[in-house]
Scaffold this active site. Structure first.
Site, PDB file in Angstrom:
ATOM      1  N   CYS A 261       0.843  -1.194   0.000  1.00 24.06           N
ATOM      2  CA  CYS A 261       0.000   0.000   0.000  1.00 24.06           C
ATOM      3  C   CYS A 261       0.882   1.248   0.000  1.00 24.06           C
ATOM      4  O   CYS A 261       1.387   1.669   1.051  1.00 24.06           O
ATOM      5  CB  CYS A 261      -0.931   0.004   1.217  1.00 24.06           C
ATOM      6  SG  CYS A 261      -2.065   1.420   1.242  1.00 24.06           S
ATOM      7  N   CYS A 264      -0.602   4.113   2.074  1.00 27.08           N
ATOM      8  CA  CYS A 264      -0.463   3.908   3.520  1.00 27.08           C
ATOM      9  C   CYS A 264       0.961   4.156   3.994  1.00 27.08           C
ATOM     10  O   CYS A 264       1.187   4.772   5.041  1.00 27.08           O
ATOM     11  CB  CYS A 264      -0.862   2.482   3.897  1.00 27.08           C
ATOM     12  SG  CYS A 264      -2.471   1.951   3.286  1.00 27.08           S
ATOM     13  N   ASP A 265       1.937   3.648   3.260  1.00 21.19           N
ATOM     14  CA  ASP A 265       3.309   3.588   3.766  1.00 21.19           C
ATOM     15  C   ASP A 265       4.320   4.446   3.013  1.00 21.19           C
ATOM     16  O   ASP A 265       5.452   4.614   3.466  1.00 21.19           O
ATOM     17  CB  ASP A 265       3.800   2.126   3.718  1.00 21.19           C
ATOM     18  CG  ASP A 265       2.909   1.195   4.518  1.00 21.19           C
ATOM     19  OD1 ASP A 265       2.354   1.650   5.530  1.00 21.19           O
ATOM     20  OD2 ASP A 265       2.769   0.018   4.126  1.00 21.19           O
TER      21      ASP A 265
END
Length: 469
Positions: A261, A264-265
């Protein structure tokens, strides 16, 4: 009824011992009962043993095996005979018995009937299947609305611990309320604690199948049969990953530079101004590669073919970006670390020339799609071509009235914890309105009050008590 009789049995260990010696033949089963086929049982204990013996004998016939019980004793329970009586005569163990026989390869209608008859019975206004932000947000709202929700969080469902994909992440920095960030598993644990605080009954069991043909709906785990007036499905979607050396959690660099992701990261400090790579060739891969150019010094797209399957406009955005370089006809064969124990790079193999080269990287992102957890539905809800549940516009309602879907199981676009939580809230509110429209919430509340003040009829009490337990 069978389970009720079996909890009275006195010598279950004898059954296992004799089965081991005799191979669970018909005569051995009769010998265990202490009576022949025509003899009438003289005690409730004998009745229970006879019922068990007959059912096991039919199971043996259905699966064409004469040694089912002995296989179970040796392979499943694996306990000294001295402790068998304490474990054997319980509803849960009887259900596990049936499941164990299935895992050993013994199946058939009779065996399934045996398993069903021993399952614990539950009922509720609403059952929630899932364990992530969508499921627990729905649980909090339903519990606060006094709908007495039951939540099945699964036991390593889809190969992931309860909590879903958040349990596979480290720092979560984009969920409101945590200015310093929070570890993914800790956030999931807080979701769970909040659901339980308001009275949600949570079971760490996986729902294996459902019957959505009529209301009330029915659901089955290995140990329970559940009746639900409404159902919220929040089982999520699992990011597809490629298996190569160094890509796993235990011995590799998952969450140490490898992720699925970018949104997300991607902003994590370990990726800033460092080379990053994306594996994939679809729209998601193009989108994530462009997104990662904000943080990485260079972004590689690793694709096993000589052309992308992404839309033309998404290809153009990626191919024309100065920071992006495509490695065509290439696959990753290994990942290796740096001096800090984080991802240091990967080995790239050209599938046409078979040449292998090192590619120093600080980040590697899988962008090869997600697999929604919808197989257990067995085609009873409308799904799109990728397997995601189709919901009505601006709603979580599915193709079956009374069934709602929230989170990543119906969201192939955003796939964020915060959007999942929002859809969980929507599903809970829609469930409440649906039950009110059906007149079922008021009726149940009135029956509950009648039980509390002692004015309920026996039929009302039998119907509602399982949901109030």
């Amino acid at each position: 009824m069978l389970a009720h009789q079996l909890v009275q049995c006195q010598h279950p260990g004898r059954f296992c011992q004799r089965s081991l010696r005799c191979g669970a033949s018909h005569s051995a089963l009769q010998h265990f009962c202490g009576t022949g086929e025509q003899q009438q049982p003289s005690t409730p204990q004998a009745t229970g043993r006879i019922q068990l013996a007959k059912r096991l004998q039919r199971c043996a016939s259905a699966s064409e095996s004469s040694k089912i019980p002995s296989l179970w004793c040796r392979s499943f329970l694996n306990s000294p005979y001295s402790v068998l009586p304490a474990k054997f005569c319980t509803v849960n163990v009887l259900a596990s018995f049936g499941s164990a026989l299935q895992r050993l390869g013994h199946s058939g209608p009779v065996l399934r009937s045996f398993c069903t008859m021993t399952l614990e019975q539950l009922s509720s206004h609403v059952v929630i299947i899932g364990s992530g932000p969508a499921a627990h947000t729905a649980a909090v709202y339903c519990a606060r609305a006094e709908l007495q929700p039951i939540l099945f969080e699964g036991w390593l469902a889809n190969g992931i611990a309860a909590g879903g994909q958040l349990t596979t992440t480290t720092d979560v920095e984009n969920f409101p309320g945590f200015p310093d960030g929070i570890i993914g598993p800790e956030l999931c644990n807080r979701f769970r604690e909040q659901s339980a605080r308001f009275g949600t009954r949570i079971f760490t069991e996986t729902v294996n199948r459902v019957d959505l043909s009529k209301r009330p709906f029915k659901l089955w785990t290995d140990e329970k049969e559940v009746t639900a007036q409404t159902l919220i499905i929040a089982t999520g979607a699992v990011a597809k990953r490629l298996p190569f050396r160094g890509s796993d959690e235990q011995h590799g660099f998952w969450n140490k530079g490898i992720s699925a992701c970018a949104v997300c990261d991607g902003a994590a400090p370990i990726f800033r101004n460092k080379p990053i790579a994306v594996i994939g060739g679809g729209d998601s891969a193009m989108e994530e590669a462009v997104f990662l150019t904000k943080y990485g010094s260079k972004v590689y797209i690793i694709h096993r073919r000589h052309q992308f399957r992404a839309s033309k406009i998404m290809q153009q955005r990626a191919l024309q970006h100065a920071k992006i370089k495509v490695l065509w006809n290439s696959v990753v064969t290994d990942a290796y670390g740096n001096e800090r124990g984080l991802l240091g790079g990967v080995k790239i193999k050209n599938v046409e020339t078979q040449e292998v080269n090192d590619l120093p990287l600080s980040g590697l992102f899988f962008a090869i799609g997600h697999e929604p957890a919808t197989k257990f539905l067995d085609g009873q809800l409308k799904l799109d071509d990728a397997g995601y549940i189709i919901t009505a516009p601006d709603s979580t309602a599915t193709s079956v009235p009374g069934v709602y879907a929230a989170g990543d199981v119906q969201d192939s676009k955003w796939r964020q914890a915060i959007t999942a939580a929002g859809s969980g809230c929507m599903a809970a509110l829609e469930v409440e309105k649906f039950l009110e429209a059906q007149g079922e919430v008021e009726e149940a509340d009135g029956q509950a009050a009648a039980i509390e003040n002692g004015t309920a009829t026996p039929a009302e009490q039998a119907k509602l008590e399982p949901a109030l337990a």
